[in-house]
Scaffold this motif. Structure first.
Motif, PDB file in Angstrom:
ATOM      1  N   GLU A  27     -43.484  27.062 -21.035  1.00 52.00           N
ATOM      2  CA  GLU A  27     -44.199  28.595 -21.414  1.00 52.00           C
ATOM      3  C   GLU A  27     -45.765  28.762 -20.894  1.00 52.00           C
ATOM      4  O   GLU A  27     -45.869  30.325 -20.976  1.00 52.00           O
ATOM      5  CB  GLU A  27     -44.762  27.234 -23.044  1.00 52.00           C
ATOM      6  N   GLY A  28     -46.488  28.484 -19.957  1.00 54.36           N
ATOM      7  CA  GLY A  28     -46.962  28.790 -19.801  1.00 54.36           C
ATOM      8  C   GLY A  28     -47.060  29.073 -18.112  1.00 54.36           C
ATOM      9  O   GLY A  28     -47.707  29.850 -18.254  1.00 54.36           O
ATOM     10  N   PHE A  29     -46.599  28.770 -17.364  1.00 52.35           N
ATOM     11  CA  PHE A  29     -45.839  28.926 -16.354  1.00 52.35           C
ATOM     12  C   PHE A  29     -43.905  29.395 -15.969  1.00 52.35           C
ATOM     13  O   PHE A  29     -43.480  28.888 -15.218  1.00 52.35           O
ATOM     14  CB  PHE A  29     -46.349  27.984 -15.194  1.00 52.35           C
ATOM     15  N   PRO A  30     -43.984  30.124 -16.660  1.00 55.10           N
ATOM     16  CA  PRO A  30     -42.883  30.437 -17.017  1.00 55.10           C
ATOM     17  C   PRO A  30     -41.738  30.869 -15.551  1.00 55.10           C
ATOM     18  O   PRO A  30     -40.379  30.633 -14.944  1.00 55.10           O
ATOM     19  CB  PRO A  30     -42.395  31.547 -18.318  1.00 55.10           C
ATOM     20  N   LYS A  31     -42.679  31.543 -14.543  1.00 58.52           N
ATOM     21  CA  LYS A  31     -41.768  32.124 -13.766  1.00 58.52           C
ATOM     22  C   LYS A  31     -41.615  31.091 -12.798  1.00 58.52           C
ATOM     23  O   LYS A  31     -40.287  30.992 -12.214  1.00 58.52           O
ATOM     24  CB  LYS A  31     -42.216  33.233 -12.997  1.00 58.52           C
ATOM     25  N   GLU A  32     -42.018  30.413 -12.236  1.00 68.46           N
ATOM     26  CA  GLU A  32     -42.479  29.214 -11.725  1.00 68.46           C
ATOM     27  C   GLU A  32     -41.319  27.772 -12.149  1.00 68.46           C
ATOM     28  O   GLU A  32     -40.655  27.322 -11.263  1.00 68.46           O
ATOM     29  CB  GLU A  32     -43.938  28.690 -11.246  1.00 68.46           C
ATOM     30  N   PHE A  33     -41.108  27.439 -13.908  1.00 65.01           N
ATOM     31  CA  PHE A  33     -40.818  26.506 -13.679  1.00 65.01           C
ATOM     32  C   PHE A  33     -39.286  27.086 -13.735  1.00 65.01           C
ATOM     33  O   PHE A  33     -37.927  25.942 -13.837  1.00 65.01           O
ATOM     34  CB  PHE A  33     -41.334  26.097 -15.250  1.00 65.01           C
ATOM     35  N   LYS A  76     -51.917  25.733 -25.433  1.00 65.72           N
ATOM     36  CA  LYS A  76     -52.871  26.548 -25.941  1.00 65.72           C
ATOM     37  C   LYS A  76     -54.242  26.998 -25.362  1.00 65.72           C
ATOM     38  O   LYS A  76     -54.531  28.279 -25.106  1.00 65.72           O
ATOM     39  CB  LYS A  76     -53.221  26.327 -27.059  1.00 65.72           C
ATOM     40  N   GLU A  77     -55.049  25.959 -24.532  1.00 64.47           N
ATOM     41  CA  GLU A  77     -55.563  25.992 -23.412  1.00 64.47           C
ATOM     42  C   GLU A  77     -55.350  26.706 -21.908  1.00 64.47           C
ATOM     43  O   GLU A  77     -56.324  28.315 -21.734  1.00 64.47           O
ATOM     44  CB  GLU A  77     -56.366  25.300 -22.705  1.00 64.47           C
ATOM     45  N   VAL A  78     -54.146  27.119 -21.956  1.00 66.37           N
ATOM     46  CA  VAL A  78     -53.663  27.804 -20.479  1.00 66.37           C
ATOM     47  C   VAL A  78     -53.590  29.316 -21.305  1.00 66.37           C
ATOM     48  O   VAL A  78     -54.130  30.100 -20.270  1.00 66.37           O
ATOM     49  CB  VAL A  78     -52.451  27.079 -20.492  1.00 66.37           C
ATOM     50  N   PHE A  79     -53.074  29.411 -22.182  1.00 64.04           N
ATOM     51  CA  PHE A  79     -52.551  30.744 -22.874  1.00 64.04           C
ATOM     52  C   PHE A  79     -54.122  31.186 -22.987  1.00 64.04           C
ATOM     53  O   PHE A  79     -54.159  32.236 -22.939  1.00 64.04           O
ATOM     54  CB  PHE A  79     -51.791  30.608 -24.143  1.00 64.04           C
ATOM     55  N   MET A  80     -54.950  30.770 -22.779  1.00 60.91           N
ATOM     56  CA  MET A  80     -56.306  31.543 -23.706  1.00 60.91           C
ATOM     57  C   MET A  80     -56.723  31.651 -21.729  1.00 60.91           C
ATOM     58  O   MET A  80     -57.600  32.843 -21.699  1.00 60.91           O
ATOM     59  CB  MET A  80     -57.157  29.828 -24.313  1.00 60.91           C
ATOM     60  N   HIS A  81     -56.865  31.117 -21.166  1.00 59.44           N
ATOM     61  CA  HIS A  81     -57.397  31.189 -19.907  1.00 59.44           C
ATOM     62  C   HIS A  81     -56.359  32.111 -19.268  1.00 59.44           C
ATOM     63  O   HIS A  81     -57.203  33.980 -18.189  1.00 59.44           O
ATOM     64  CB  HIS A  81     -57.410  29.802 -18.621  1.00 59.44           C
ATOM     65  N   LEU A  82     -55.146  32.754 -19.505  1.00 67.45           N
ATOM     66  CA  LEU A  82     -54.033  33.664 -19.166  1.00 67.45           C
ATOM     67  C   LEU A  82     -54.402  35.161 -20.119  1.00 67.45           C
ATOM     68  O   LEU A  82     -54.208  35.649 -19.414  1.00 67.45           O
ATOM     69  CB  LEU A  82     -52.691  33.101 -19.239  1.00 67.45           C
ATOM     70  N   GLY A  83     -55.607  34.941 -20.986  1.00 66.77           N
ATOM     71  CA  GLY A  83     -55.565  35.948 -22.009  1.00 66.77           C
ATOM     72  C   GLY A  83     -54.974  36.233 -23.039  1.00 66.77           C
ATOM     73  O   GLY A  83     -54.280  37.882 -23.332  1.00 66.77           O
ATOM     74  N   ILE A  84     -54.157  34.917 -23.000  1.00 74.93           N
ATOM     75  CA  ILE A  84     -52.350  35.755 -24.438  1.00 74.93           C
ATOM     76  C   ILE A  84     -52.985  35.688 -25.377  1.00 74.93           C
ATOM     77  O   ILE A  84     -52.233  35.698 -26.007  1.00 74.93           O
ATOM     78  CB  ILE A  84     -51.537  35.436 -23.436  1.00 74.93           C
ATOM     79  N   SER A  85     -53.509  35.075 -25.457  1.00 77.62           N
ATOM     80  CA  SER A  85     -53.827  34.079 -26.878  1.00 77.62           C
ATOM     81  C   SER A  85     -55.301  32.932 -27.593  1.00 77.62           C
ATOM     82  O   SER A  85     -55.605  32.530 -26.138  1.00 77.62           O
ATOM     83  CB  SER A  85     -52.592  33.365 -27.752  1.00 77.62           C
ATOM     84  N   GLU A  86     -55.615  32.856 -28.858  1.00 75.67           N
ATOM     85  CA  GLU A  86     -56.518  32.207 -28.878  1.00 75.67           C
ATOM     86  C   GLU A  86     -56.125  30.801 -28.627  1.00 75.67           C
ATOM     87  O   GLU A  86     -55.250  29.931 -28.288  1.00 75.67           O
ATOM     88  CB  GLU A  86     -57.521  32.114 -30.266  1.00 75.67           C
ATOM     89  N   ASN A 129     -64.581  19.561 -20.005  1.00 78.55           N
ATOM     90  CA  ASN A 129     -63.648  19.359 -18.932  1.00 78.55           C
ATOM     91  C   ASN A 129     -62.254  19.442 -18.850  1.00 78.55           C
ATOM     92  O   ASN A 129     -62.071  19.843 -17.070  1.00 78.55           O
ATOM     93  CB  ASN A 129     -64.155  17.685 -18.448  1.00 78.55           C
ATOM     94  N   LEU A 130     -61.569  19.503 -19.747  1.00 76.71           N
ATOM     95  CA  LEU A 130     -60.161  19.726 -19.151  1.00 76.71           C
ATOM     96  C   LEU A 130     -59.877  21.301 -19.225  1.00 76.71           C
ATOM     97  O   LEU A 130     -59.254  21.697 -18.418  1.00 76.71           O
ATOM     98  CB  LEU A 130     -59.014  18.662 -20.194  1.00 76.71           C
ATOM     99  N   SER A 131     -60.575  21.681 -19.877  1.00 75.20           N
ATOM    100  CA  SER A 131     -61.035  23.221 -19.817  1.00 75.20           C
ATOM    101  C   SER A 131     -61.209  23.671 -18.928  1.00 75.20           C
ATOM    102  O   SER A 131     -59.970  24.703 -18.121  1.00 75.20           O
ATOM    103  CB  SER A 131     -61.207  24.044 -20.798  1.00 75.20           C
ATOM    104  N   GLU A 132     -61.923  23.356 -18.195  1.00 80.72           N
ATOM    105  CA  GLU A 132     -62.654  24.319 -16.836  1.00 80.72           C
ATOM    106  C   GLU A 132     -61.306  23.500 -15.410  1.00 80.72           C
ATOM    107  O   GLU A 132     -60.851  24.355 -14.883  1.00 80.72           O
ATOM    108  CB  GLU A 132     -63.431  23.644 -16.322  1.00 80.72           C
ATOM    109  N   ARG A 133     -60.577  22.514 -15.416  1.00 79.15           N
ATOM    110  CA  ARG A 133     -59.651  21.596 -14.668  1.00 79.15           C
ATOM    111  C   ARG A 133     -58.677  22.461 -14.877  1.00 79.15           C
ATOM    112  O   ARG A 133     -57.522  22.967 -13.351  1.00 79.15           O
ATOM    113  CB  ARG A 133     -59.300  20.045 -15.133  1.00 79.15           C
ATOM    114  N   LEU A 134     -58.432  23.079 -15.370  1.00 73.14           N
ATOM    115  CA  LEU A 134     -57.008  24.214 -16.373  1.00 73.14           C
ATOM    116  C   LEU A 134     -56.944  25.337 -15.894  1.00 73.14           C
ATOM    117  O   LEU A 134     -56.086  26.064 -14.265  1.00 73.14           O
ATOM    118  CB  LEU A 134     -55.971  24.179 -17.826  1.00 73.14           C
ATOM    119  N   GLN A 135     -58.353  25.851 -15.699  1.00 73.51           N
ATOM    120  CA  GLN A 135     -58.713  27.222 -15.478  1.00 73.51           C
ATOM    121  C   GLN A 135     -58.769  26.778 -14.207  1.00 73.51           C
ATOM    122  O   GLN A 135     -58.427  28.423 -13.416  1.00 73.51           O
ATOM    123  CB  GLN A 135     -60.205  27.567 -16.041  1.00 73.51           C
ATOM    124  N   LYS A 136     -59.519  26.096 -13.177  1.00 72.45           N
ATOM    125  CA  LYS A 136     -58.981  26.173 -11.827  1.00 72.45           C
ATOM    126  C   LYS A 136     -57.805  26.061 -11.730  1.00 72.45           C
ATOM    127  O   LYS A 136     -57.473  27.013 -10.250  1.00 72.45           O
ATOM    128  CB  LYS A 136     -59.896  24.569 -11.338  1.00 72.45           C
TER     129      LYS A 136
END
Length: 292
Positions: free
Chosen positions: A211-217, A256-266, A279-286
């Motif tokens: 759902e977060g990386f549909p193209k690659e997965f 949901k954190e992935v979607f927030m960083h992608l600018g798709i949803s809260e 910490n996890l939020s920053e790692r996902l963003q990176k």
């Protein structure tokens, strides 16, 4: 059921900061995953926080997804409970127009025997107007559906057409693939072992990371189905760290954190779930930054 080969994604229910359902964000998510190449959508599964939705909210989610999909890909609806009579009643009374199949989780909390699980799905199969995918997820239900029970159900009920196998046990998955009737779909419910399951003869996945990386997965799964092993594993290892991360502090908080960083949803989740830590939020963003 060839339309359910490949990558299905278990859609989240995005919430606004006031915890109300965000239909605009849900529409964006549907478009994002379809344009990313997934083959079908799963509505009101565990990832949708269905346990915390009211009846009216469930109907709102269903209608929003149907409107956004516009018939582009098949839809699978989650219909499950640890009360067999309740599932049967819903199957007999719900409008299933627009849906291809039902995903029905094994009864949770009650901890039924294998015979109890068989009798539960027998009742579900006899009541269902649509084909059924059984959902085995011992980490949430506290009971495992053994391959022998799955094969028995598959042989006895022609409308039980597959299993979402999320025991995280590749050996169990291979026993299912080895002994299943022809045409029965063994679908991975565990993102990390999706590729080995597909290469062993599985039908694909119902995914969270997809759902977060549909193209690659979804491309990884298609490569796996076509036995293009080296190319598929290249994508698997490209995404592997993100799979660990999104489940590290619970699903769907991670995705949901992935979607927030992608600018798709809260990234809002409802209690008893809480957001991932900083910490996890920053790692996902990176990870997202490096992937792109």
């Amino acid at each position: 059921m060839q339309s359910l080969m490949g990558t299905g994604v278990a859609l989240v229910t995005p919430f606004k900061k006031d915890f109300s359902v965000d239909t605009e964000a849900l529409t964006r998510i549907v478009n994002f995953v379809i344009e990313g190449g997934v083959e079908y959508l799963v509505v009101l599964g565990t990832t949708a926080e269905t346990a915390t939705l009211t009846s009216d909210e469930k109907e709102l989610v269903i209608q929003t997804i149907k409107d956004a999909n516009k018939g582009r890909v098949p839809l699978v609806l989650g219909v499950g409970s640890n009360n067999t009579a309740q599932v049967v009643e819903e199957l007999k009374t719900r409008d299933f127009s627009g849906f291809t199949a039902i995903l029905s989780v094994s009864p949770y909390y009650n901890k039924p025997t294998q015979e109890g699980i068989y009798q539960h799905f027998k009742a579900v199969a006899e009541a269902s107007p649509l084909p059924i995918i059984v959902y085995n997820v011992p980490g949430r239900t506290a009971s495992n559906i053994l391959p022998s029970t799955v094969i028995r159900l598959a042989k006895d009920f022609k409308n039980i057409i597959g299993i979402k196998e999320a025991a995280g046990d590749i050996v169990q998955a291979m026993k299912l693939i080895q002994n299943k009737p022809e045409g029965f779909l063994v679908i991975s419910g565990d993102d990390m072992i999706t590729l080995p399951m597909v290469l062993a003869g599985g039908a694909g996945v119902i995914s969270v990371i997809g759902e977060g990386f549909p193209k690659e997965f979804s491309e990884m799964v298609r490569l796996g189905l076509n036995k293009r092993v080296d190319e598929a594993y290249k994508l698997h290892y490209k995404l592997a760290d993100s799979i660990d991360m999104i489940f590290e502090q619970g699903n769907p908080a991670g995705i949901k954190e992935v979607f927030m960083h992608l600018g798709i949803s809260e990234n809002t989740v409802r209690l008893p779930l809480v957001n991932v830590d900083e910490n996890l939020s920053e790692r996902l963003q990176k990870f997202i930054k490096n992937l792109n």
